[in-house]
Design an enzyme around this catalytic site. Structure first.
Site, PDB file in Angstrom:
ATOM      1  NE  ARG A 211      -3.676  -2.461   0.686  1.00 39.44           N
ATOM      2  CZ  ARG A 211      -4.825  -2.658   1.333  1.00 39.44           C
ATOM      3  NH1 ARG A 211      -5.386  -1.680   1.995  1.00 39.44           N
ATOM      4  NH2 ARG A 211      -5.415  -3.828   1.288  1.00 39.44           N
ATOM      5  CD  GLU A 213      -2.108   3.166   3.771  1.00 40.03           C
ATOM      6  OE1 GLU A 213      -2.624   4.286   3.880  1.00 40.03           O
ATOM      7  OE2 GLU A 213      -2.719   2.098   3.880  1.00 40.03           O
ATOM      8  NE  ARG A 219      -4.627   3.471  13.902  1.00 34.30           N
ATOM      9  CZ  ARG A 219      -5.905   3.498  14.224  1.00 34.30           C
ATOM     10  NH1 ARG A 219      -6.750   2.687  13.646  1.00 34.30           N
ATOM     11  NH2 ARG A 219      -6.349   4.344  15.106  1.00 34.30           N
ATOM     12  CG  HIS A 220      -1.705   3.061   8.079  1.00 29.97           C
ATOM     13  ND1 HIS A 220      -2.262   3.932   8.972  1.00 29.97           N
ATOM     14  CD2 HIS A 220      -2.737   2.529   7.367  1.00 29.97           C
ATOM     15  CE1 HIS A 220      -3.578   3.937   8.817  1.00 29.97           C
ATOM     16  NE2 HIS A 220      -3.893   3.093   7.855  1.00 29.97           N
ATOM     17  CD  GLU A 358     -10.406  -1.638   8.847  1.00 34.60           C
ATOM     18  OE1 GLU A 358     -10.841  -0.491   8.652  1.00 34.60           O
ATOM     19  OE2 GLU A 358      -9.850  -2.318   7.965  1.00 34.60           O
ATOM     20  CB  SER A 361     -12.043  -4.883   5.335  1.00 34.74           C
ATOM     21  OG  SER A 361     -11.868  -3.669   5.911  1.00 34.74           O
ATOM     22  NE  ARG A 409      -3.860  -1.663  10.870  1.00 35.16           N
ATOM     23  CZ  ARG A 409      -4.715  -0.807  10.351  1.00 35.16           C
ATOM     24  NH1 ARG A 409      -6.010  -0.985  10.524  1.00 35.16           N
ATOM     25  NH2 ARG A 409      -4.282   0.220   9.662  1.00 35.16           N
TER      26      ARG A 409
END
Ligand code: AMO
Length: 435
Positions: A211, A213, A219-220, A358, A361, A409
């Site tokens: 990703r 980001e 947390r990423h 989270e 998903s 996570r």
């Protein structure tokens, strides 16, 4: 290599050869102790200056901390030694001498900042409490695999170099693939769905996702490990059940098999919270109301808003356990998520939340060809680019559902760690590309 006994396995009265790192040198004058450390623990090596061979004593005392040595000798009981035993050496071999200047102190006496630790992960993982995180991570993944087997799933591996993204265009890492544009895969989403429609029916994958980001957060990651599940003839309720089982299996295995590691990380094993019972399932609407009722947000949320980090935190504190948020508005969920039968403004998409963030998903997938293609168009994606995927929906695609769970996570929240980087050997973030 010659027979070697682990430090933790030596027994009084035997002659043993141990090998490992020089953890500490304590020179008390006439007597000195070398503390040797290996993966099992530590062992005291006694050097008596006047009574032992001069060369042997010189080798023992001349060695720098973190050098790799091998020592042979007799094991004696010694109540004053940290493990109750000590080794009286007959020979000391310096296998690999360490520089006297160390970039960080594996004995933990001097704290190091995270970047220094990550730059020197080899030394960092000589600290038992850091090593413990990765032993627990390994146990989590082992237990997850076992639980998937109990769920009748087959482990798959799908490409990480792909032609298209699936989770939104801005987070893609482009690469050059023999002159063509390609991307690092953001998720095995489309491949796992294709396999749910294959003869395998129920599949899982544990692999990297990429990703792009832009932001550095605790947390990423830019490269994370995703635990992915997909099952034919399943709906979102079945998928949520499976996610619960996987989380419970991971916690249960750590509680059962990682007592020592939990202890090193400051957990009371008895209190280590293996989640019990059904995780509450709140609809998105209920979640919004509940967040607003906490009064912790500056601005009230309205239907259609995404949950900010603050909102997630407020809700997590309020709920206090793992929980699901279901029935998200369709427009915030990706094209592959199916709308609800009776209300197409709501989706079958769900998130599983740890009180802190989270974790998962998922949802039931759109398996009807016409609806799937229409969904692509609604999200501004060109269905032709995804022809390899959509065309399989013309040849018998069963209803199916699944989810993706961030392995880091899962470990981070399980061990109450502040930064996700603690759970990755060599994290990839905005700044960090090596080691
Ligand atoms: P999503 O994008 O929500 O869904 O990702 C699923 C889970 O993966 C973890 N995760 C991350 N962890 C660390 N750093 C990141 N940058 C990162 N991005 C994601 C999170 C998140 O909950 N294809 C869907 C899943 C599905 O529907 O099956 C997907 O990728 O824990």
């Amino acid at each position: 290599m010659q027979d070697r006994t682990y430090a933790a396995d030596v027994d009084a009265g035997e002659t043993a050869t141990v090998a490992g790192w020089v953890h500490e040198i304590r020179d008390l004058g006439g007597i000195a102790f070398l503390i040797l450390r290996d993966t099992s623990g530590k062992l005291q090596i006694k050097l008596e200056k006047d009574e032992m061979d001069e060369e042997l004593v010189e080798t023992g005392l001349g060695v720098h901390r973190e050098s790799v040595i091998s020592v042979s000798g007799d094991v004696k009981e010694e109540p004053r030694a940290p493990t109750g035993f000590e080794l009286v050496p007959e020979s000391i071999d310096v296998i690999s001498a360490a520089d006297p200047e160390l970039p960080l102190d594996p004995s933990g006496k001097v704290d190091a900042e995270l970047p220094t630790r990550l730059d020197n992960r080899t030394l960092d993982l000589r600290k038992p409490e850091v090593k413990a995180i990765f032993e627990i991570r390994a146990e989590v993944l082992r237990a997850v695999r076992e639980q998937f087997r109990d769920l009748d799933c087959t482990e798959i591996n799908t490409p990480k170099i792909v032609a298209t993204g699936t989770e939104g265009g801005t987070e893609l890492f482009p690469i050059t693939y023999f002159g063509r544009e390609a991307f690092m895969n953001q998720s095995p989403q489309l491949f796992k769905q294709l396999m749910a429609g294959s003869g395998l029916e129920k599949v899982f994958e544990i692999g990297p996702i990429f990703r792009a980001e832009e932001h550095n957060t605790p947390r990423h990651l830019n490269e994370a490990t995703s635990i992915d599940f997909e099952s034919a003839f399943a709906d979102h309720h079945d998928a949520m059940d499976a996610a619960e089982e996987i989380v419970r299996a991971a916690y249960g295995a750590v509680a059962e098999n990682c007592e020592e590691q939990l202890d090193l990380l400051g957990f009371d094993v008895e209190d280590f919270g293996v989640p019990e019972g059904e995780f509450p399932r709140l609809t998105y609407e209920e979640a919004i109301e509940r967040v607003n009722a906490t009064g912790k947000l500056d601005e009230q949320l309205v239907f259609g808003d995404d949950l900010s980090t603050e909102a997630e935190r407020a809700l997590g504190e309020d709920v206090g356990t793992f929980y699901f948020i279901t029935s998200w508005p369709s427009h915030v969920k990706p094209f592959y998520i199916m709308d609800q039968d009776d209300d197409d403004s709501l989706s079958t998409g769900f998130d599983m939340m740890h009180p802190r963030m989270e974790l998962v998903s998922g949802g039931q997938r759109e398996h009807r060809y016409e609806e799937l293609v229409a969904g692509f168009e609604q999200q501004g994606l060109d269905p032709e680019q995804f022809d390899y995927y959509t065309k399989m929906f013309k040849y018998g695609m069963p209803p199916h559902a699944g989810w993706g769970m961030g392995a880091e996570r899962l470990v981070m929240t399980m061990l109450d760690l502040d930064n996700i980087r603690e759970t990755v050997l060599f994290p990839r973030d905005r700044q960090r590309l090596s080691p």
